[in-house]
Design a protein around this motif. Structure first.
Motif, mmCIF file in Angstrom:
data_model
loop_
_atom_site.group_PDB
_atom_site.id
_atom_site.type_symbol
_atom_site.label_atom_id
_atom_site.label_comp_id
_atom_site.label_asym_id
_atom_site.label_seq_id
_atom_site.Cartn_x
_atom_site.Cartn_y
_atom_site.Cartn_z
ATOM 1 N N SER A 152 -39.700 73.754 22.254
ATOM 2 C CA SER A 152 -41.019 73.547 22.843
ATOM 3 C C SER A 152 -40.914 72.495 23.947
ATOM 4 C CB SER A 152 -42.019 73.072 21.785
ATOM 5 O OG SER A 152 -41.718 71.744 21.384
ATOM 6 N N GLY A 153 -41.961 72.389 24.753
ATOM 7 C CA GLY A 153 -41.943 71.416 25.836
ATOM 8 C C GLY A 153 -41.747 69.993 25.329
ATOM 9 N N ARG A 154 -42.425 69.625 24.254
ATOM 10 C CA ARG A 154 -42.307 68.272 23.707
ATOM 11 C C ARG A 154 -40.930 68.047 23.096
ATOM 12 N NH1 ARG A 154 -44.800 64.048 25.064
ATOM 13 N NH2 ARG A 154 -46.848 64.229 24.078
ATOM 14 N N GLU A 155 -40.396 69.043 22.392
ATOM 15 C CA GLU A 155 -39.065 68.913 21.812
ATOM 16 C C GLU A 155 -38.013 68.708 22.896
ATOM 17 O OE1 GLU A 155 -39.877 71.790 17.912
ATOM 18 O OE2 GLU A 155 -38.902 72.567 19.719
ATOM 19 N N TYR A 156 -38.123 69.479 23.949
ATOM 20 C CA TYR A 156 -37.152 69.371 25.039
ATOM 21 C C TYR A 156 -37.249 68.006 25.712
ATOM 22 C CZ TYR A 156 -34.335 70.811 29.052
ATOM 23 O OH TYR A 156 -33.353 70.907 30.007
ATOM 24 N N GLN A 157 -38.465 67.517 25.888
ATOM 25 C CA GLN A 157 -38.665 66.206 26.517
ATOM 26 C C GLN A 157 -38.044 65.095 25.674
ATOM 27 O OE1 GLN A 157 -42.738 64.740 26.594
ATOM 28 N NE2 GLN A 157 -42.459 64.029 28.695
ATOM 29 N N ILE A 158 -38.253 65.159 24.365
ATOM 30 C CA ILE A 158 -37.679 64.143 23.475
ATOM 31 C C ILE A 158 -36.159 64.213 23.497
ATOM 32 C CG2 ILE A 158 -37.395 63.557 21.025
ATOM 33 C CD1 ILE A 158 -40.420 64.144 20.713
ATOM 34 N N LEU A 159 -35.614 65.409 23.500
ATOM 35 C CA LEU A 159 -34.160 65.545 23.550
ATOM 36 C C LEU A 159 -33.598 64.985 24.853
ATOM 37 C CD1 LEU A 159 -31.579 66.498 22.235
ATOM 38 C CD2 LEU A 159 -32.015 68.798 23.145
ATOM 39 N N GLN A 160 -34.305 65.187 25.954
ATOM 40 C CA GLN A 160 -33.863 64.627 27.233
ATOM 41 C C GLN A 160 -33.751 63.102 27.151
ATOM 42 O OE1 GLN A 160 -36.906 66.482 29.797
ATOM 43 N NE2 GLN A 160 -35.230 67.238 31.052
ATOM 44 N N PHE A 161 -34.775 62.470 26.612
ATOM 45 C CA PHE A 161 -34.744 61.011 26.496
ATOM 46 C C PHE A 161 -33.620 60.556 25.567
ATOM 47 C CE2 PHE A 161 -39.314 61.115 27.879
ATOM 48 C CZ PHE A 161 -39.129 60.358 29.031
ATOM 49 N N TRP A 162 -33.444 61.269 24.456
ATOM 50 C CA TRP A 162 -32.413 60.885 23.492
ATOM 51 C C TRP A 162 -31.029 60.995 24.122
ATOM 52 C CZ3 TRP A 162 -28.448 63.571 20.967
ATOM 53 C CH2 TRP A 162 -27.866 62.894 19.892
ATOM 54 N N VAL A 163 -30.793 62.065 24.866
ATOM 55 C CA VAL A 163 -29.504 62.241 25.534
ATOM 56 C C VAL A 163 -29.271 61.139 26.561
ATOM 57 C CG1 VAL A 163 -28.214 63.753 27.114
ATOM 58 C CG2 VAL A 163 -29.381 64.722 25.124
ATOM 59 N N ALA A 164 -30.364 60.657 27.161
ATOM 60 C CA ALA A 164 -30.250 59.587 28.153
ATOM 61 C C ALA A 164 -29.970 58.227 27.512
ATOM 62 C CB ALA A 164 -31.522 59.518 28.993
ATOM 63 N N GLY A 165 -29.892 58.175 26.183
ATOM 64 C CA GLY A 165 -29.549 56.940 25.503
ATOM 65 C C GLY A 165 -30.738 56.098 25.084
ATOM 66 N N ILE A 166 -31.937 56.665 25.111
ATOM 67 C CA ILE A 166 -33.138 55.938 24.725
ATOM 68 C C ILE A 166 -33.336 56.049 23.214
ATOM 69 C CG2 ILE A 166 -35.629 55.735 25.084
ATOM 70 C CD1 ILE A 166 -35.248 56.972 27.811
ATOM 71 N N SER A 167 -33.600 54.947 22.565
ATOM 72 C CA SER A 167 -33.767 54.956 21.109
ATOM 73 C C SER A 167 -35.031 55.712 20.721
ATOM 74 C CB SER A 167 -33.855 53.524 20.580
ATOM 75 O OG SER A 167 -35.078 52.921 20.964
ATOM 76 N N LEU A 168 -35.074 56.154 19.465
ATOM 77 C CA LEU A 168 -36.248 56.882 18.993
ATOM 78 C C LEU A 168 -37.505 56.021 19.053
ATOM 79 C CD1 LEU A 168 -34.832 58.888 15.937
ATOM 80 C CD2 LEU A 168 -35.026 59.588 18.327
ATOM 81 N N ALA A 204 -24.064 69.843 22.490
ATOM 82 C CA ALA A 204 -24.843 71.015 22.885
ATOM 83 C C ALA A 204 -25.719 70.709 24.098
ATOM 84 C CB ALA A 204 -25.707 71.493 21.717
ATOM 85 N N ALA A 205 -26.312 69.513 24.117
ATOM 86 C CA ALA A 205 -27.175 69.135 25.230
ATOM 87 C C ALA A 205 -26.387 68.991 26.524
ATOM 88 C CB ALA A 205 -27.902 67.834 24.901
ATOM 89 N N LEU A 206 -25.220 68.373 26.440
ATOM 90 C CA LEU A 206 -24.406 68.179 27.635
ATOM 91 C C LEU A 206 -23.854 69.503 28.151
ATOM 92 C CD1 LEU A 206 -22.494 64.897 26.698
ATOM 93 C CD2 LEU A 206 -24.529 65.164 28.120
ATOM 94 N N GLN A 207 -23.478 70.385 27.248
ATOM 95 C CA GLN A 207 -23.009 71.707 27.658
ATOM 96 C C GLN A 207 -24.117 72.498 28.341
ATOM 97 O OE1 GLN A 207 -21.500 73.378 24.001
ATOM 98 N NE2 GLN A 207 -19.469 72.443 24.243
ATOM 99 N N ASP A 208 -25.350 72.206 27.966
ATOM 100 C CA ASP A 208 -26.506 72.871 28.573
ATOM 101 C C ASP A 208 -26.854 72.256 29.926
ATOM 102 O OD1 ASP A 208 -28.659 74.913 27.834
ATOM 103 O OD2 ASP A 208 -29.878 73.214 28.479
ATOM 104 N N GLY A 209 -26.170 71.168 30.305
ATOM 105 C CA GLY A 209 -26.455 70.511 31.574
ATOM 106 C C GLY A 209 -27.543 69.477 31.487
ATOM 107 N N MET A 210 -27.898 69.054 30.279
ATOM 108 C CA MET A 210 -29.019 68.143 30.130
ATOM 109 C C MET A 210 -28.719 66.736 30.614
ATOM 110 S SD MET A 210 -31.473 67.412 26.822
ATOM 111 C CE MET A 210 -32.150 69.051 26.763
ATOM 112 N N ASN A 211 -27.433 66.397 30.820
ATOM 113 C CA ASN A 211 -27.141 65.066 31.351
ATOM 114 C C ASN A 211 -27.816 64.847 32.695
ATOM 115 O OD1 ASN A 211 -25.374 67.100 32.281
ATOM 116 N ND2 ASN A 211 -23.931 65.574 33.032
ATOM 117 N N VAL A 212 -27.848 65.891 33.515
ATOM 118 C CA VAL A 212 -28.519 65.798 34.817
ATOM 119 C C VAL A 212 -30.022 65.777 34.636
ATOM 120 C CG1 VAL A 212 -28.891 66.944 37.021
ATOM 121 C CG2 VAL A 212 -26.617 66.938 35.987
ATOM 122 N N ALA A 213 -30.505 66.676 33.762
ATOM 123 C CA ALA A 213 -31.956 66.750 33.541
ATOM 124 C C ALA A 213 -32.489 65.436 33.005
ATOM 125 C CB ALA A 213 -32.279 67.885 32.565
#
Length: 224
Positions: A152-168, A204-213
């Motif tokens: 979902s949009g919210r799930e994807y947004q949270i995953l983006q922040f988590w991948v960026a190193g932001i704590s929960l 999985a997130a990095l393979q999806d290219g989420m590091n850039v996102a």
């Protein structure tokens, strides 16, 4: 009478569809929405026979929204009406559970046929798409769903922040949510993706290219 819930974020298009459907005596629009959240609310609380759904809405991507709608209301007939005619996009929508797919340049009389067919339990694919669906030029299988399409949009947004190193806790503060809610979202993400560990989730997130996102989304959080 076939009762329709119409979900599209363009008011002009909704108005045009209302005019088309008003020419019939057996179809009526009984509910409308402009976002994925509103579509889910309609599915949970309103009575209708078919949802006519735009594929891409501001807050949720098409396949993920289709899946959530069917979780909310199993068996709901969904007819996608989209501007996109690419074979992988059509395939993903149908794979997610839509019963029909039509492009927004479909002739009005054919759209009405599609509505009647899908509402009666049948399937429909816009004739302009059939040849490319059956005889793809490259012969390659459809590419797998991206994370943005699976979440979902919210799930994807949270995953983006988590991948960026932001704590929960910091994610919760940014999104005006409780830490417990963010933790629940993260657990749901891992369950959806069939992932057991944080390391596998990051991979999985990095393979999806989420590091850039993630780098591009650091300042885009908004309140719910």
């Amino acid at each position: 009478m076939t009762r329709i819930a119409l979900v599209d974020d363009h008011a002009i298009l909704r108005g045009g569809l209302r005019q088309i459907i008003a020419t019939t005596s057996d179809i009526e629009i009984v509910a409308e929405g402009a976002t994925g959240a509103q579509a889910l609310e309609l599915a949970a609380r309103q009575t209708f026979d078919l949802m006519l759904l735009d594929l891409l809405l501001p807050d949720m991507s098409g396949p993920a929204l289709i899946q959530r709608l069917l979780e909310t209301r199993p068996g709901l007939p969904i007819l996608v009406l989209s501007m996109h005619n690419e074979r992988p996009v059509v395939h993903r929508a149908l794979q997610a559970g839509a019963m029909g797919y039509a492009t927004k340049d479909i002739p009005p009389e054919l759209l009405l046929t599609a509505i009647r067919k899908v509402a009666a339990g049948g399937r429909f694919v816009d004739p302009s798409l059939v040849e490319s669906m059956i005889f793809p030029d490259d012969g390659a299988p459809p590419s797998p769903l991206t994370l943005q399409e699976r979440l979902s949009g919210r799930e994807y947004q949270i995953l983006q922040f988590w991948v960026a190193g932001i704590s929960l806790n910091d994610i919760a503060s940014k999104l005006f949510l409780s830490p417990k809610t963010v933790s629940t979202y993260k657990a749901r993400i891992m369950e959806k993706l069939g992932i057991q560990t944080n390391a596998d989730l990051m991979r999985a997130a990095l393979q999806d290219g989420m590091n850039v996102a993630a780098e591009n989304s650091m300042d885009t959080a908004t309140s719910p």
